[in-house]
Design a protein around this motif. Structure first.
Motif, mmCIF file in Angstrom:
data_model
loop_
_atom_site.group_PDB
_atom_site.id
_atom_site.type_symbol
_atom_site.label_atom_id
_atom_site.label_comp_id
_atom_site.label_asym_id
_atom_site.label_seq_id
_atom_site.Cartn_x
_atom_site.Cartn_y
_atom_site.Cartn_z
ATOM 1 N N CYS A 151 12.223 49.457 -22.585
ATOM 2 C CA CYS A 151 13.083 48.753 -23.546
ATOM 3 C C CYS A 151 12.227 48.294 -24.717
ATOM 4 C CB CYS A 151 13.778 47.565 -22.904
ATOM 5 S SG CYS A 151 14.691 46.579 -24.112
ATOM 6 N N SER A 200 12.805 46.109 -27.022
ATOM 7 C CA SER A 200 12.729 44.689 -27.345
ATOM 8 C C SER A 200 12.126 43.817 -26.264
ATOM 9 C CB SER A 200 14.087 44.137 -27.805
ATOM 10 O OG SER A 200 15.125 44.716 -27.095
ATOM 11 N N CYS A 201 12.353 44.159 -24.983
ATOM 12 C CA CYS A 201 11.785 43.268 -23.966
ATOM 13 C C CYS A 201 10.604 43.877 -23.231
ATOM 14 C CB CYS A 201 12.854 42.825 -22.971
ATOM 15 S SG CYS A 201 13.304 44.103 -21.783
ATOM 16 N N HIS A 225 17.096 44.798 -15.455
ATOM 17 C CA HIS A 225 16.699 44.845 -16.860
ATOM 18 C C HIS A 225 17.518 43.854 -17.693
ATOM 19 C CE1 HIS A 225 17.287 46.632 -21.009
ATOM 20 N NE2 HIS A 225 16.123 45.990 -21.030
ATOM 21 N N HIS A 268 15.877 41.025 -19.794
ATOM 22 C CA HIS A 268 16.067 41.109 -21.234
ATOM 23 C C HIS A 268 16.496 39.758 -21.819
ATOM 24 C CE1 HIS A 268 16.714 43.817 -24.718
ATOM 25 N NE2 HIS A 268 17.542 42.855 -25.097
HETATM 26 ZN ZN ZN Z 1 15.251 44.909 -22.690
#
Ligand code: ZN
Ligand code: ACO
Length: 223
Positions: A21, A23-24, A39, A43
């Motif tokens: 991912c 963003s995270c 996730h 997240h």
């Molecule tokens: Zn994420």
């Protein structure tokens, strides 16, 4: 970029065919509902950070202009332990570590760096050890499978050296890195791990360091 490929390979079999991912940072298998659920949880936590409201008998072991360090011990009240478990889960997800059961759970010391915004922005988990194997400064030579396939497989010396304290996890919230939070966590650990003495850098060992962890450890131990 190269590092991304390596990240996927690093995580090993468990994450084969995985997505990272953006963003995270979590590595997960999008086709696996359980993974996907984990996730989503990670997240949200990642984006808002882990809140820390504090408790009455918290053990503040260091204070700074931008936050403080709290020490949590295994026999602390369950809400403190729960907080540590939440943080550890976040860290393990990010690092792609499997849950490792510590050898001596009742001797674990967890240091949390709490920011002024009342978020857990750093975590260091330490345990007593008796010996460690020095990471040789050069990674395995070219052509050897470890250097090309897995950036985490540093070549280690096979000669054990005495050590006192092992750092099994060190982590800083992504948006707060390079603000000396990790350095302050290790300084505090050296001060608090054994009553009445300040551990030398030779007495502490980083277990299974990531590339980030190794860069930090090298810099920290030389200064
Ligand atoms: Zn994420
Ligand atoms: N690249 C190059 N040098 C670095 C890096 C890096 N990514 N991180 C730290 N350093 C060096 C720098 O010289 C830095 O000083 P400078 O900023 O004045 O140049 C010095 O180490 C001190 O760094 P800190 O600011 O104290 O480190 P930070 O708070 O950013 O935390 C950490 C470092 C914990 C490794 C962080 O990057 C992180 O959480 N990474 C992801 C999780 C991870 O990989 N943890 C290590 C796992 S290994 C294990 O747990 C045993």
């Amino acid at each position: 970029k190269k590092t991304k490929d390596q990240l996927i390979i690093d995580a090993g079999q468990k994450h084969f065919g995985a997505t990272v991912c953006k963003s995270c940072g979590m590595i997960y298998t999008a086709s696996n509902p359980e993974d996907e659920m984990q996730h989503v949880q990670h997240h949200h936590r990642f984006l808002e950070g882990i809140k820390y409201v504090g408790w009455k008998k918290e053990r503040v072991v260091a204070e700074f202009w931008d936050g403080k360090i709290v020490l949590v011990l295994p026999h602390d009240p369950s809400f403190a332990i729960k907080k540590v478990e939440d943080v550890q889960e976040l860290v393990d997800n990010e690092l792609g570590f499997q849950q490792v059961v510590p050898k001596c759970a009742n001797k674990i010391k967890t240091f949390l760096f709490i920011s002024d915004e009342k978020r857990v922005v750093g975590c260091l988990i330490a345990e007593p050890i008796k010996q460690a194997f020095r990471v040789l400064s050069e990674p395995a030579g070219p052509g050897s499978p470890t250097s090309t396939e897995c950036s985490r497989a540093w070549q280690c010396s096979d000669v054990p050296e005495p050590a006192v304290c092992g750092i099994s996890r060190i982590w800083v919230f992504r948006l707060k890195r390079r603000k000396r939070i990790a350095r302050r966590l290790v300084d505090t650990l050296r001060n608090c791990f054994m009553f009445g003495c300040f551990l030398s850098t030779d007495e502490i060992a980083f277990s299974d360091p990531t590339p980030d962890g190794k860069l930090f450890a090298t810099k920290y131990c030389n200064t």
